[in-house]
Design an enzyme around this catalytic site. Structure first.
Site, short mmCIF file in Angstrom:
data_model
loop_
_atom_site.label_atom_id
_atom_site.label_comp_id
_atom_site.label_asym_id
_atom_site.label_seq_id
_atom_site.Cartn_x
_atom_site.Cartn_y
_atom_site.Cartn_z
CE1 TYR A 1 -4.01 2.01 0.27
CE2 TYR A 1 -2.75 3.26 1.87
CZ TYR A 1 -3.84 3.14 1.04
OH TYR A 1 -4.76 4.16 0.97
CE1 TYR B 1 -6.91 11.96 0.61
CE2 TYR B 1 -6.64 11.68 -1.76
CZ TYR B 1 -7.04 11.19 -0.52
OH TYR B 1 -7.58 9.94 -0.44
CG HIS C 1 -0.98 5.60 -1.59
ND1 HIS C 1 -1.44 4.30 -1.50
CD2 HIS C 1 -2.07 6.38 -1.85
CE1 HIS C 1 -2.75 4.31 -1.67
NE2 HIS C 1 -3.15 5.55 -1.88
CD1 TRP D 1 -7.11 5.07 -6.25
CD2 TRP D 1 -5.19 4.81 -7.37
NE1 TRP D 1 -6.09 5.16 -5.34
CE2 TRP D 1 -4.90 5.01 -6.01
CE3 TRP D 1 -4.16 4.62 -8.26
CZ2 TRP D 1 -3.59 5.02 -5.52
CZ3 TRP D 1 -2.86 4.63 -7.78
CH2 TRP D 1 -2.58 4.82 -6.43
#
Length: 113
Positions: free
Chosen positions: A18, A41, A22, A76
């Protein structure tokens, strides 16, 4: 301007993957987020998989709806689904638990005058 904070639970067995995903988000996904009103964000990940996201936007519901209409978001979300088994059939962007803001230092200082 609205500041949003949400949580999700990442599969603890998949934290490294993960993080990798990112570290280099697809350029078209980055552009789509920007173009649909997601600003500043950020994602924060705890060692047990608790994911906390924050962002600023003019209208969170509108920003979510705009993202849902993009082609890249569907791709995504499908790629990210493996990291969120607790969501079942929900896409990760549908499983966010948005938290209520209960304190903001600058707002309270401004009221003091």
């Amino acid at each position: 301007m609205t500041h949003v904070c949400f949580t999700l639970q990442v599969d603890p067995a998949k934290l490294d993957a993960y993080r990798e995903a990112h570290a280099a988000v697809w350029p078209d996904m980055l552009r789509a987020l920007h173009e649909t009103g997601w600003r500043d964000y950020r994602l924060f990940l705890r060692p047990d998989g608790l994911l906390v996201g924050t962002l600023e936007t003019d209208d969170f519901a509108a920003a979510q709806e705009a993202m849902a209409r993009t082609e890249v978001n569907g791709r995504w979300q499908a790629t990210m689904a493996e990291f969120f088994p607790v969501l079942g059939e929900l896409r990760p962007d549908e499983g966010m638990l948005v938290l209520d803001q209960i304190f903001h230092l600058e707002e309270q200082l401004a009221r003091l005058g």
